[in-house]
Write a protein that holds these residues in place. Structure first.
Motif, PDB file in Angstrom:
ATOM      1  N   TYR A  65      32.693  43.565  67.138  1.00 20.29           N
ATOM      2  CA  TYR A  65      32.553  41.567  67.273  1.00 20.29           C
ATOM      3  C   TYR A  65      32.303  40.974  67.722  1.00 20.29           C
ATOM      4  O   TYR A  65      34.075  41.482  68.008  1.00 20.29           O
ATOM      5  CB  TYR A  65      33.102  41.000  65.686  1.00 20.29           C
ATOM      6  CG  TYR A  65      31.703  40.658  64.560  1.00 20.29           C
ATOM      7  CD1 TYR A  65      30.370  40.034  64.435  1.00 20.29           C
ATOM      8  CD2 TYR A  65      32.134  41.890  63.279  1.00 20.29           C
ATOM      9  CE1 TYR A  65      29.821  40.581  63.161  1.00 20.29           C
ATOM     10  CE2 TYR A  65      31.763  41.712  62.131  1.00 20.29           C
ATOM     11  CZ  TYR A  65      30.508  41.651  62.206  1.00 20.29           C
ATOM     12  OH  TYR A  65      29.726  41.687  60.817  1.00 20.29           O
ATOM     13  N   LEU A  66      31.993  39.724  68.552  1.00 21.25           N
ATOM     14  CA  LEU A  66      33.153  39.094  69.783  1.00 21.25           C
ATOM     15  C   LEU A  66      31.903  37.681  69.738  1.00 21.25           C
ATOM     16  O   LEU A  66      31.926  37.341  69.534  1.00 21.25           O
ATOM     17  CB  LEU A  66      32.290  39.891  71.429  1.00 21.25           C
ATOM     18  CG  LEU A  66      32.825  39.805  72.761  1.00 21.25           C
ATOM     19  CD1 LEU A  66      34.182  41.132  72.627  1.00 21.25           C
ATOM     20  CD2 LEU A  66      31.488  40.194  73.530  1.00 21.25           C
ATOM     21  N   SER A  67      33.446  37.309  70.033  1.00 17.33           N
ATOM     22  CA  SER A  67      33.178  35.205  70.212  1.00 17.33           C
ATOM     23  C   SER A  67      33.524  35.637  71.545  1.00 17.33           C
ATOM     24  O   SER A  67      35.378  35.794  71.731  1.00 17.33           O
ATOM     25  CB  SER A  67      34.222  35.377  69.222  1.00 17.33           C
ATOM     26  OG  SER A  67      33.954  34.941  68.425  1.00 17.33           O
TER      27      SER A  67
ATOM     28  N   GLY B  48      20.024  28.772  71.406  1.00 15.05           N
ATOM     29  CA  GLY B  48      20.854  28.788  70.823  1.00 15.05           C
ATOM     30  C   GLY B  48      20.962  29.856  70.265  1.00 15.05           C
ATOM     31  O   GLY B  48      22.377  30.303  69.326  1.00 15.05           O
ATOM     32  N   GLU B  49      19.680  31.020  70.110  1.00 10.77           N
ATOM     33  CA  GLU B  49      20.156  32.804  69.223  1.00 10.77           C
ATOM     34  C   GLU B  49      19.476  33.363  70.513  1.00 10.77           C
ATOM     35  O   GLU B  49      18.065  33.169  70.653  1.00 10.77           O
ATOM     36  CB  GLU B  49      20.142  32.345  68.079  1.00 10.77           C
ATOM     37  CG  GLU B  49      20.042  33.872  67.579  1.00 10.77           C
ATOM     38  CD  GLU B  49      19.121  33.621  65.907  1.00 10.77           C
ATOM     39  OE1 GLU B  49      19.574  35.041  64.873  1.00 10.77           O
ATOM     40  OE2 GLU B  49      18.973  32.064  65.405  1.00 10.77           O
ATOM     41  N   ILE B  50      19.969  34.563  70.494  1.00 10.17           N
ATOM     42  CA  ILE B  50      19.398  35.641  70.580  1.00 10.17           C
ATOM     43  C   ILE B  50      19.391  37.110  70.350  1.00 10.17           C
ATOM     44  O   ILE B  50      20.290  37.550  70.113  1.00 10.17           O
ATOM     45  CB  ILE B  50      19.779  35.494  72.474  1.00 10.17           C
ATOM     46  CG1 ILE B  50      18.225  36.778  73.523  1.00 10.17           C
ATOM     47  CG2 ILE B  50      20.691  36.086  72.504  1.00 10.17           C
ATOM     48  CD1 ILE B  50      17.870  36.619  74.461  1.00 10.17           C
ATOM     49  N   SER B  51      18.836  37.971  69.384  1.00  9.53           N
ATOM     50  CA  SER B  51      18.650  38.879  69.089  1.00  9.53           C
ATOM     51  C   SER B  51      18.015  39.850  69.744  1.00  9.53           C
ATOM     52  O   SER B  51      16.651  40.171  69.948  1.00  9.53           O
ATOM     53  CB  SER B  51      18.167  38.480  67.740  1.00  9.53           C
ATOM     54  OG  SER B  51      17.024  38.829  67.756  1.00  9.53           O
TER      55      SER B  51
ATOM     56  N   VAL C 134      24.476  49.262  73.822  1.00  7.56           N
ATOM     57  CA  VAL C 134      24.091  48.210  72.524  1.00  7.56           C
ATOM     58  C   VAL C 134      22.948  47.509  72.505  1.00  7.56           C
ATOM     59  O   VAL C 134      22.702  47.364  73.375  1.00  7.56           O
ATOM     60  CB  VAL C 134      25.547  47.821  72.781  1.00  7.56           C
ATOM     61  CG1 VAL C 134      26.761  48.465  72.485  1.00  7.56           C
ATOM     62  CG2 VAL C 134      25.663  46.859  72.907  1.00  7.56           C
ATOM     63  N   LEU C 135      23.291  47.378  70.857  1.00  9.33           N
ATOM     64  CA  LEU C 135      21.561  46.202  70.980  1.00  9.33           C
ATOM     65  C   LEU C 135      22.981  45.193  70.460  1.00  9.33           C
ATOM     66  O   LEU C 135      23.584  45.519  69.718  1.00  9.33           O
ATOM     67  CB  LEU C 135      20.760  46.400  69.952  1.00  9.33           C
ATOM     68  CG  LEU C 135      20.394  47.772  70.531  1.00  9.33           C
ATOM     69  CD1 LEU C 135      19.185  48.000  68.778  1.00  9.33           C
ATOM     70  CD2 LEU C 135      19.034  46.865  71.299  1.00  9.33           C
ATOM     71  N   VAL C 136      22.316  43.808  71.518  1.00 12.16           N
ATOM     72  CA  VAL C 136      23.133  42.386  71.557  1.00 12.16           C
ATOM     73  C   VAL C 136      22.327  40.896  70.633  1.00 12.16           C
ATOM     74  O   VAL C 136      21.216  41.182  71.046  1.00 12.16           O
ATOM     75  CB  VAL C 136      24.016  41.989  72.256  1.00 12.16           C
ATOM     76  CG1 VAL C 136      24.693  40.917  73.133  1.00 12.16           C
ATOM     77  CG2 VAL C 136      24.344  43.385  73.034  1.00 12.16           C
ATOM     78  N   THR C 137      23.247  40.831  69.934  1.00 14.14           N
ATOM     79  CA  THR C 137      22.661  39.166  68.486  1.00 14.14           C
ATOM     80  C   THR C 137      23.557  38.631  69.028  1.00 14.14           C
ATOM     81  O   THR C 137      24.834  38.150  69.563  1.00 14.14           O
ATOM     82  CB  THR C 137      21.967  39.915  67.853  1.00 14.14           C
ATOM     83  OG1 THR C 137      21.303  40.424  67.638  1.00 14.14           O
ATOM     84  CG2 THR C 137      21.655  38.157  66.491  1.00 14.14           C
TER      85      THR C 137
ATOM     86  N   THR D  68      27.591  39.460  67.845  1.00 15.13           N
ATOM     87  CA  THR D  68      27.526  41.442  67.025  1.00 15.13           C
ATOM     88  C   THR D  68      26.532  42.056  68.167  1.00 15.13           C
ATOM     89  O   THR D  68      25.350  42.275  68.886  1.00 15.13           O
ATOM     90  CB  THR D  68      26.513  41.277  65.930  1.00 15.13           C
ATOM     91  OG1 THR D  68      27.005  39.693  65.460  1.00 15.13           O
ATOM     92  CG2 THR D  68      26.675  42.436  65.384  1.00 15.13           C
ATOM     93  N   LEU D  69      27.210  43.454  68.077  1.00 18.14           N
ATOM     94  CA  LEU D  69      26.926  44.541  69.186  1.00 18.14           C
ATOM     95  C   LEU D  69      26.824  45.769  67.646  1.00 18.14           C
ATOM     96  O   LEU D  69      27.373  46.114  67.202  1.00 18.14           O
ATOM     97  CB  LEU D  69      27.640  44.465  69.810  1.00 18.14           C
ATOM     98  CG  LEU D  69      27.954  43.508  70.891  1.00 18.14           C
ATOM     99  CD1 LEU D  69      29.727  42.950  70.609  1.00 18.14           C
ATOM    100  CD2 LEU D  69      28.449  43.832  72.426  1.00 18.14           C
ATOM    101  N   PHE D  70      25.976  46.411  67.935  1.00 15.99           N
ATOM    102  CA  PHE D  70      25.333  47.868  67.595  1.00 15.99           C
ATOM    103  C   PHE D  70      25.245  48.592  68.312  1.00 15.99           C
ATOM    104  O   PHE D  70      24.865  48.289  69.296  1.00 15.99           O
ATOM    105  CB  PHE D  70      23.834  48.044  66.914  1.00 15.99           C
ATOM    106  CG  PHE D  70      24.690  46.431  65.648  1.00 15.99           C
ATOM    107  CD1 PHE D  70      24.612  46.694  63.961  1.00 15.99           C
ATOM    108  CD2 PHE D  70      23.527  45.140  66.262  1.00 15.99           C
ATOM    109  CE1 PHE D  70      24.742  45.822  63.429  1.00 15.99           C
ATOM    110  CE2 PHE D  70      23.652  44.240  64.435  1.00 15.99           C
ATOM    111  CZ  PHE D  70      24.357  44.826  63.958  1.00 15.99           C
ATOM    112  N   ASP D  71      25.758  49.970  68.160  1.00 15.15           N
ATOM    113  CA  ASP D  71      26.344  51.184  69.173  1.00 15.15           C
ATOM    114  C   ASP D  71      24.511  51.574  68.894  1.00 15.15           C
ATOM    115  O   ASP D  71      24.266  51.816  67.428  1.00 15.15           O
ATOM    116  CB  ASP D  71      27.264  51.998  68.291  1.00 15.15           C
ATOM    117  CG  ASP D  71      27.711  53.560  69.176  1.00 15.15           C
ATOM    118  OD1 ASP D  71      26.261  53.356  69.673  1.00 15.15           O
ATOM    119  OD2 ASP D  71      28.165  53.675  68.234  1.00 15.15           O
TER     120      ASP D  71
END
Length: 424
Positions: free
Chosen positions: A46-48, A103-106, A122-125, A142-145
Motif C-alpha cells: 500500500y502506498l499513499s 480518477g482511477e487506473i488498474s 508489480v501490478l499497480v492500481t 495498491t501494488l501486487f507482487d
C-alpha cells in the motif's frame, strides 16, 4: 431451572447455548487485531502519495519487498522514483495523465527498483481520493507482487518461441520431403507441350499427391498422377512407394492396366492387416502416331477422377474410365482402360480431387467446386495449351484461398498445332 416445552431455541439447554459463543470467540481470534495491522501487513503493498507523487504513507509489506526503511521514502521520495527508467517514462506519459483524467487506473504492469538495485515486477492500481468538496486530496496505490506471474509469462513466451522454432523446422522438413516426392523436372517429349503444378494446402503436413512423366522404350512415354489417402509421414511413405513402383512396373510391362495391377499387389502386400493403405491413380502410355501426327494415349484409372480432354475444336469433356477401383483396397482390383488419339491442338488435363472438392465463396458456405464447374471452366479454356491450362488452374486455386483444404496436383499435356495453323 424450568424449561418451556415447544421452544426450539431455548429447549436445547444451556450446553447448546454456550457452543455458538465459544465458536464466535475462536473465530474472533483469527481476525486482525486492528485496521492498522491489516494495512501494515497486508499481502499486498500500500502506498499513499500527494498529488505531485510525493510519498506520504507506505505499509510494511512494501518496505520489506523493496528493502527500505520508512524514513527513506516518506516525505523524501516520489512514487516515480521507485520505478525503473522505462517505468518512469510510462508513468509520466501514460499512467499519471490517465489517472488525472479518470480518477482511477488498474492492473498496470510496472517494475519497481529495490534498495539493492534488483527489480520487482508489480501490478499497480491507483485511485484519487477526493474531499467532501470533490477536490482531489491524495492518491492511493495498491501494488501486487507479480514475480510469479512474470516467471510464468517468461516461461510461456519461451515455450511459445520454442514451439515456433519447431514449427518452422517442421515446415522446412515437410517442404524438403515434399520435393523428394515430385519429379525435379518432367521429361521432354518431342512434339508435346507439358506443364504441371502442385498446390500445397498446408505447410504443416506433407500431402499425398504425386505425378510424373518419364521415358520408357524407344518412342514411348509413361505418365501418372495419383493421390494417397491421408497426410503426413505415413502418406509420404506410401507416395514414395507408389511412385517408384509405377516407374519400375512400367519398365517391366508398360500396359497401363498391368502397371496399376502391379501397384495394387505391392500395396496389398506392404500394407495388409490392421493398417491398410490405398490411393487413386491414373496411368497413361503415350505413343507418337508418326506421320499422322499427334499421340496415341492409353489410360488406366484406379478409382481416380476422370481426365479432361479439351479438343482443338473448342469442345471439352471428361474421358470416362469405367470400372476402375481404388488401388490397394482389394487383392484383385478391376482396372479398365480407354484409348484416345491426341490430335494437334488437343490438351489433356489430369487432376487430383483437391481441386473439385475445394470450398468456394461464390457457391455458398460448405459447397464444393465440383466436377460440373470444372468442366464448364475447361470449356471456356478450349482450345488451349498445357502451359495456359496450368496458369488458369493456378489462378482458379488462388480465388479459392483457404477453401482449398487438400493438396492439389495437376498435369497437362498438349499436342501443339503446326506453326502454320497457329499463325492462321
Amino acid at each position: 431451572m424450568t424449561r418451556r416445552s415447544g421452544d426450539g431455541g431455548e429447549g436445547r439447554g444451556l450446553e447448546g447455548d454456550v457452543k455458538p459463543v465459544d465458536g464466535q470467540a475462536q473465530f474472533s481470534v483469527l481476525l486482525e487485531d486492528s485496521a492498522e495491522d491489516l494495512y501494515e501487513h497486508a499481502p499486498c503493498g500500500y502506498l499513499s502519495t500527494l498529488l505531485d507523487g510525493q510519498i506520504a504513507k507506505v505499509n510494511t509489506t512494501l518496505l520489506d519487498w523493496l528493502g527500505y526503511e520508512r524514513g527513506d521514502l516518506v516525505g523524501r521520495k516520489h512514487f516515480s522514483d521507485l520505478l525503473t527508467v522505462g517505468g518512469r517514462l510510462y508513468h509520466e506519459t501514460h499512467f499519471a495523465p490517465l489517472l488525472r483524467m479518470q480518477g482511477e487506473i488498474s492492473g498496470i504492469a510496472l517494475e519497481l527498483k529495490a534498495a539493492d538495485g534488483s527489480r520487482l515486477p508489480v501490478l499497480v492500481t491507483s485511485t484519487v481520493k477526493t474531499g467532501s468538496d470533490g477536490q482531489p486530496l491524495l492518491i492511493r496505490t495498491t501494488l501486487f507482487d507479480a514475480r510469479e506471474r512474470r516467471a510464468y509469462e517468461t516461461e510461456l513466451l519461451r515455450a511459445r518461441q520454442e514451439a515456433e522454432r519447431e514449427r518452422e523446422r517442421l515446415k522446412r522438413l515437410n517442404t524438403t520431403l515434399q520435393k523428394t516426392l515430385l519429379p525435379p523436372a518432367l521429361a521432354n517429349v518431342p512434339g508435346l507441350d507439358v506443364a504441371a503444378h502442385y498446390h500445397i494446402a498446408s505447410a504443416d503436413e506433407v500431402g499425398g499427391d504425386f505425378y510424373d512423366l518419364f521415358p520408357l522404350a524407344a518412342g514411348t512415354w509413361g505418365l501418372f498422377l495419383g493421390d494417397v489417402c491421408g497426410k503426413g509421414a505415413a502418406a509420404a511413405a506410401v507416395t514414395s512407394l507408389a511412385r517408384y513402383t509405377l516407374r519400375a512396373a512400367a519398365v517391366y510391362d508398360p500396359d497401363p492396366a498391368a502397371v496399376l495391377g502391379n501397384l495394387n499387389t505391392v500395396l496389398n502386400h506392404e500394407y495388409s492387416g490392421t493398417d491398410p493403405r490405398f490411393c487413386t491413380v491414373i496411368f497413361g502410355l503415350l505413343t507418337p502416331y508418326g506421320d499422322q501426327g499427334g499421340f496415341r494415349l492409353t489410360l488406366a484409372s484406379g478409382g481416380h477422377p476422370a481426365a479432361l480432354l479439351m479438343r482443338a475444336d473448342g469442345t471439352a469433356d471428361y474421358l470416362p474410365t469405367p470400372g476402375g477401383q481404388l488401388i490397394g483396397v482389394l487383392p484383385d482390383a478391376h482396372i479398365a482402360t480407354t484409348t484416345i488419339h491426341l490430335n494437334p491442338g488437343d490438351t489433356l488435363l489430369l487432376h487430383t480431387d483437391g481441386l473439385t472438392e475445394a470450398h468456394t465463396a461464390s457457391t455458398g458456405a460448405g459447397d464444393r467446386y465440383g466436377d460440373e464447374a470444372l468442366l464448364d471452366f475447361a470449356r471456356t479454356l478450349a482450345p488451349t495449351t498445357a502451359t495456359d491450362t496450368i496458369v488458369a488452374i493456378r489462378d482458379l486455386l488462388d480465388t479459392f484461398g483457404t477453401g482449398v483444404d487438400d493438396d492439389t496436383a495437376v498435369l497437362a499435356i498438349n499436342v501443339p498445332r503446326p506453326t502454320s495453323e497457329e499463325q492462321q
